[in-house]
Design a protein around this motif. Sequence first.
Motif, PDB file in Angstrom:
ATOM      1  N   UNK A   1       4.357   5.782  -5.395  1.00  0.00           N
ATOM      2  CA  UNK A   1       4.554   5.806  -6.845  1.00  0.00           C
ATOM      3  C   UNK A   1       3.321   6.294  -7.602  1.00  0.00           C
ATOM      4  N   UNK A   2       2.168   6.335  -6.930  1.00  0.00           N
ATOM      5  CA  UNK A   2       0.948   6.814  -7.575  1.00  0.00           C
ATOM      6  C   UNK A   2       0.425   5.901  -8.649  1.00  0.00           C
ATOM      7  N   UNK A   3       0.822   4.634  -8.588  1.00  0.00           N
ATOM      8  CA  UNK A   3       0.437   3.687  -9.635  1.00  0.00           C
ATOM      9  C   UNK A   3       0.673   2.269  -9.137  1.00  0.00           C
TER      10      UNK A   3
ATOM     11  N   UNK B   1       8.718  -3.131  -6.466  1.00  0.00           N
ATOM     12  CA  UNK B   1       8.780  -4.188  -5.455  1.00  0.00           C
ATOM     13  C   UNK B   1       9.086  -5.565  -6.037  1.00  0.00           C
ATOM     14  N   UNK B   2       9.053  -5.667  -7.366  1.00  0.00           N
ATOM     15  CA  UNK B   2       9.247  -6.975  -7.984  1.00  0.00           C
ATOM     16  C   UNK B   2       8.044  -7.888  -7.798  1.00  0.00           C
ATOM     17  N   UNK B   3       6.856  -7.298  -7.752  1.00  0.00           N
ATOM     18  CA  UNK B   3       5.613  -8.045  -7.594  1.00  0.00           C
ATOM     19  C   UNK B   3       4.764  -7.883  -8.841  1.00  0.00           C
TER      20      UNK B   3
ATOM     21  N   UNK C   1       0.838  -1.207   0.000  1.00  0.00           N
ATOM     22  CA  UNK C   1       0.000   0.000   0.000  1.00  0.00           C
ATOM     23  C   UNK C   1       0.871   1.253   0.000  1.00  0.00           C
ATOM     24  N   UNK C   2       1.887   1.299   0.862  1.00  0.00           N
ATOM     25  CA  UNK C   2       2.770   2.472   0.951  1.00  0.00           C
ATOM     26  C   UNK C   2       3.499   2.691  -0.374  1.00  0.00           C
TER      27      UNK C   2
ATOM     28  N   UNK D   1      -5.880   6.951 -13.462  1.00  0.00           N
ATOM     29  CA  UNK D   1      -5.058   7.276 -12.305  1.00  0.00           C
ATOM     30  C   UNK D   1      -5.705   6.767 -11.022  1.00  0.00           C
ATOM     31  N   UNK D   2      -4.891   6.784  -9.950  1.00  0.00           N
ATOM     32  CA  UNK D   2      -5.414   6.518  -8.623  1.00  0.00           C
ATOM     33  C   UNK D   2      -5.027   7.687  -7.724  1.00  0.00           C
TER      34      UNK D   2
END
Length: 304
Positions: free
Chosen positions: A16-18, A26-28, A10-11, A55-56
């Motif tokens: 990153x706004x995305x 994060x490599x996820x 979440x953080x 966008x979020x």
Amino acid sequence: MDQLGAITMFVATAHHGSFTRAAAYLGKTTSALTRAVTHLEAELGTRLFERSTRRIALTEAGHIYLASARQVLTQLQQAREDIDQLQQEMCGTLRVVAPPSFAPAFLNAACCRFLEQYPMMRLEVDLTDELVDLVEGSYDLAVRDGPVELPDLIARPLTANRILICASPRYLQRNPLEVLPHTLDQHDWLIFRHPALNPHYWWFTHEGERQRISQPVPRLVSDNYDCLFAALLSGMGLQLCPQWSAVPYLRRGELVQLLPDIELDPDQFGAKIHVIYPEHRRHTRKHQAFIECLSNYLDEQALH
């Protein structure tokens, strides 16, 4: 779902706004981050992000949760470092922020001494006159003058912020007019412009009486202290200098203190320089080691 992992995702997404950019960082997978945020929202019973196809954006609840989530992750990281340091030589990274004028006066030397004493440590030092948020900027500590009554932060005094009137011998030879309170406006002045300083008046105390004088028209004005100090040493005029910056030059005779019986008001910079750090890092070894190194250097150089 792993709660700590969900908070981390979440953080990262908020930073990153995305979802896509955070997943790459994060490599996820993007779907993993989406599931983690959805899980947190279900637990909290509220939305953390407003989502659209483009966008979020954090909701009001998202902003509140983000502040606490960052603190949780910072404290856990700090705990891991503290445990590591109990078992081995002190190591890790210390992020410091300070005004640019502190660097040549004392911070450069103190940082070098710290790195020599703790060869496994790394320093990141940012120099800015802006009043930055330590938590938001992920800084371990700040060295600053000015406002120190800030929530959840500890402010430890380091040295006095006494203000002196100084000039170089070269300037005094060029302009032999005696420097007195009533002749100040007949001298060349080098004046530092800063939002914390009154641009029209100086306040001073003389024999217990507080008085106000109008600022002279400057020969050189700048928002960069190093620029002004170089001009001062070159004999371009008089300048108000913090004692911590002037002491080495006064000792070597490169500067002369004028009107020593006048005590100038440091305005909003305050009477002392402080080192400031989050309350939860009160007992952290690397913080205390850096503060001790800085304090010892200031004491040795008598910059107080």
